[in-house]
Design a protein around this motif. Structure first.
Motif, short mmCIF file in Angstrom:
data_model
loop_
_atom_site.label_atom_id
_atom_site.label_comp_id
_atom_site.label_asym_id
_atom_site.label_seq_id
_atom_site.Cartn_x
_atom_site.Cartn_y
_atom_site.Cartn_z
N GLU A 283 0.52 -1.42 -0.36
CA GLU A 283 -0.08 0.08 0.00
C GLU A 283 0.92 1.46 0.05
N ILE A 284 0.14 2.83 -0.48
CA ILE A 284 1.08 3.31 -0.27
C ILE A 284 2.19 3.68 1.69
N GLU A 285 1.00 3.32 1.90
CA GLU A 285 0.64 4.07 3.43
C GLU A 285 2.26 2.55 3.72
N ASP A 286 2.41 2.10 3.10
CA ASP A 286 4.25 0.95 3.32
C ASP A 286 4.99 1.68 3.48
N CYS A 287 4.81 2.22 1.92
CA CYS A 287 5.89 2.90 1.37
C CYS A 287 6.33 4.23 2.26
N SER A 288 5.09 5.03 2.78
CA SER A 288 4.99 6.01 3.31
C SER A 288 6.06 5.50 3.95
N SER A 289 5.62 4.82 4.94
CA SER A 289 6.70 4.24 6.52
C SER A 289 7.95 3.57 6.26
N LEU A 290 8.34 2.92 5.37
CA LEU A 290 10.13 2.65 4.57
C LEU A 290 11.01 4.25 4.50
N PHE A 291 9.92 5.20 3.97
CA PHE A 291 10.34 6.75 3.07
C PHE A 291 11.03 7.00 4.55
N ARG A 292 9.50 7.45 5.72
CA ARG A 292 10.67 7.37 7.21
C ARG A 292 11.34 7.13 7.86
N ASN A 293 11.40 5.44 7.99
CA ASN A 293 12.46 5.11 8.33
C ASN A 293 13.82 4.93 7.88
N GLY A 294 13.96 5.52 6.60
CA GLY A 294 15.54 6.26 5.62
C GLY A 294 15.29 4.47 4.64
N GLN A 295 14.67 3.76 4.85
CA GLN A 295 14.39 3.32 4.31
C GLN A 295 14.35 2.98 2.45
N LEU A 296 13.36 4.37 1.79
CA LEU A 296 13.33 4.31 0.69
C LEU A 296 14.18 5.33 0.32
N ALA A 297 14.07 5.41 -1.04
CA ALA A 297 15.37 6.36 -1.33
C ALA A 297 14.46 7.44 -1.99
N ILE A 298 12.93 8.05 -2.47
CA ILE A 298 12.61 8.47 -3.04
C ILE A 298 11.32 8.15 -2.65
N TYR A 299 10.22 9.38 -2.63
CA TYR A 299 8.18 8.60 -1.81
C TYR A 299 8.28 10.14 -2.00
N MET A 300 6.45 10.65 -2.87
CA MET A 300 6.08 11.51 -3.01
C MET A 300 6.04 12.03 -1.88
N LEU A 301 5.55 13.37 -1.74
CA LEU A 301 5.73 14.42 -0.71
C LEU A 301 4.33 15.25 -1.24
N ASN A 302 4.05 16.50 -0.42
CA ASN A 302 3.66 17.16 -1.58
C ASN A 302 3.72 18.70 0.15
N ASN A 303 3.45 20.21 -0.22
CA ASN A 303 3.50 21.33 -0.14
C ASN A 303 3.75 21.11 1.78
N ALA A 304 2.43 20.95 2.13
CA ALA A 304 2.00 20.36 3.32
C ALA A 304 3.29 19.84 4.39
N SER A 305 3.67 18.79 3.53
CA SER A 305 4.42 17.53 4.22
C SER A 305 5.42 17.48 4.53
N VAL A 306 6.75 18.86 3.74
CA VAL A 306 7.73 18.54 3.23
C VAL A 306 8.50 18.72 4.75
N SER A 307 7.91 19.74 5.43
CA SER A 307 8.86 20.62 6.18
C SER A 307 8.71 19.12 7.41
N ARG A 308 8.12 18.28 7.30
CA ARG A 308 8.56 16.85 8.73
C ARG A 308 9.58 16.60 7.85
N TYR A 309 10.96 17.23 7.37
CA TYR A 309 11.87 16.57 6.80
C TYR A 309 13.11 17.15 6.85
#
Length: 454
Positions: A283-309
């Motif tokens: 699911e998309i959420e699986d990839c989101s979790s991988l990206f948050r954990n540093g296990q995925l190099a490229i993922y989708m973000l938007n202007n409202a979520s970029v600040s978290r990183y």
């Protein structure tokens, strides 16, 4: 969240009269709202309105206590109850993002039927064609029309009538983990303060280099097809070889050479190690979790979520586009009013929207992403993270829905074909044929059965 606290804080920022925006005192001294019925008779029992909203994260630049959009809408509802000359009780119901049909269609003609829906256009536009969503042209005063960006009105209008009221939008691009890019020897492609567009050759270089260098359990790029959640991003990737995705009639045209080439890239990415293993089951959420954990190099973000990183990520448009200069998508959110058989409730629901859109107070609460209101953009643009960056990238935005009257039916077909493609069960040519045939059949059926409320 204590919504009474939100309302109290709002009143400390402005006077009580300012809280109600354009509400004015009538000749009798009673509070009157633009668009509300005049001379309404107050009854002993208030009229009940049911507002439904999917669980959605939301930030506001001047109020750190807000983390979900339902908090803002609940505060709007409480203020409207106080301001309305007609007694009204507004209930706000929150449902999960994957529960639109259960919350809306399954409740038609019951005591839980929706009166006002707030949500994402690509999910809620389908309901317009049920004939239950009422036109809102009488809510759109000249002042309101002039304050909202024309592009958003275009997306809100069907056959010359306004059926949705835009409140905010989010622009989606791709983000890359800078540390993982450096590990792959890709420092030359890292840039700060811009949304880049890589060539097709650069995309191949990036994904191959990441696949060759990343440690076990870490993967180059998002991919998923277990459900329709997030499939609009996969649709956007199918423009990577120059496909326009839709033809001039708003129908899928992936059987053209550019579409087949993009589908081939998706399938080849499995063997080249570009995606997480067995991405067809993710699911998309699986990839989101991988990206948050540093296990995925490229993922989708938007202007409202970029600040978290912070500065740990760089930004790049989706690959391709007809001009080869990259793609972005825009997700618009706003309101619809439904006809549940009560003219009084329909009018009160419209009055609620008039109350919101004639109040700078409540429009200001869209300031956290890209506001639909020009005035809010002017007041708060400097404080909205990455506002100028994403506004300047708006020329890369593509339409991912076309003129489709039944987006949800198309999406149910789409992800199943992509799943078979990733599993190797179909060739790119077969996938293109199935997508064009089945998705266009769903679009044609939506056109055939469409009924608009007049």
């Amino acid at each position: 969240m204590n919504n009474r606290g939100l309302l109290s804080r709002a009143m400390t920022r402005r006077s009580a009269l300012g809280l109600f925006g354009a509400a004015t005192l009538g000749a009798s001294g009673a509070l009157a709202l633009p668009g509300c019925s005049r001379g309404a008779t107050r009854s002993a029992q208030p009229t009940r309105l049911l507002v439904k909203v999917p669980r959605t994260g939301h930030d506001v630049v001047f109020d750190d206590s807000i983390n979900e959009v339902s908090q803002v809408i609940t505060a709007m509802a409480r203020a409207f109850e106080q301001a309305s000359p007609t007694p009204v009780q507004v209930e706000v119901e929150v449902f999960e993002q994957n529960g639109y049909d259960s919350a809306i269609v399954d409740c038609f003609d019951t005591d839980r039927a929706v009166d006002v829906l707030y949500g994402d256009y690509f999910n809620m536009s389908t309901y317009i064609h049920t004939g239950r969503v009422v036109p809102l042209d009488d809510v759109v005063t000249p002042a309101v029309r002039n304050d909202i960006y024309d592009l958003l009105w275009n997306l809100s209008t069907i056959e010359g009538r306004v059926y949705m009221m835009p409140y905010l939008s989010r622009q989606n691009v791709l983000a890359y983990n800078k540390d993982l890019m450096r590990q792959a020897g890709l420092e030359r492609l890292i840039r700060d303060g811009v949304i880049q567009s890589w060539s097709i050759q650069e995309w191949d270089e990036v994904l191959d280099a990441l696949a060759a260098s990343l440690p076990e359990g870490t993967y180059p790029m998002m991919m998923y097809a277990a459900s329709s959640q997030g499939d609009t991003h996969i649709m956007t990737l199918l423009r990577s070889q120059g496909s326009p995705f839709f033809n001039d009639e708003g129908r899928f045209c992936l059987s053209r050479p550019e579409g087949i080439a993009a589908l081939r890239k998706l399938q080849e990415g499995v063997a080249r190690g570009w995606w997480p293993p067995h991405a067809e089951n993710l699911e998309i959420e699986d990839c989101s979790s991988l990206f948050r954990n540093g296990q995925l190099a490229i993922y989708m973000l938007n202007n409202a979520s970029v600040s978290r990183y912070g500065d740990s990520v760089g930004l790049v448009n989706f690959p391709g586009g007809v001009d080869g200069d990259g793609c972005a998508t825009m997700f618009v959110s706003g309101f619809e009013v439904f006809d549940s058989g009560s003219p009084e409730k329909v009018q009160l629901a419209k009055d609620f929207l008039s109350f919101v859109y004639n109040s700078s107070q409540w429009l200001d609460y869209s300031a956290g992403t890209l506001p639909a209101s020009k005035a809010v953009s002017q007041r708060h643009g400097n404080a909205i993270p990455y506002y100028d960056l994403f506004q300047s990238n708006s020329g890369h935005v593509v339409d991912f829905t076309g003129s489709n009257p039944d987006t949800r039916a198309v999406r149910e077909v789409f992800h199943q074909v992509i799943r078979d493609l990733l599993k190797g069960n179909v060739s790119p040519e077969e996938a293109a044929f199935r997508l064009d045939e089945q998705c266009n059949r769903a679009i044609d059926e939506g056109v055939r059965t469409s009924t608009l409320h007049t």
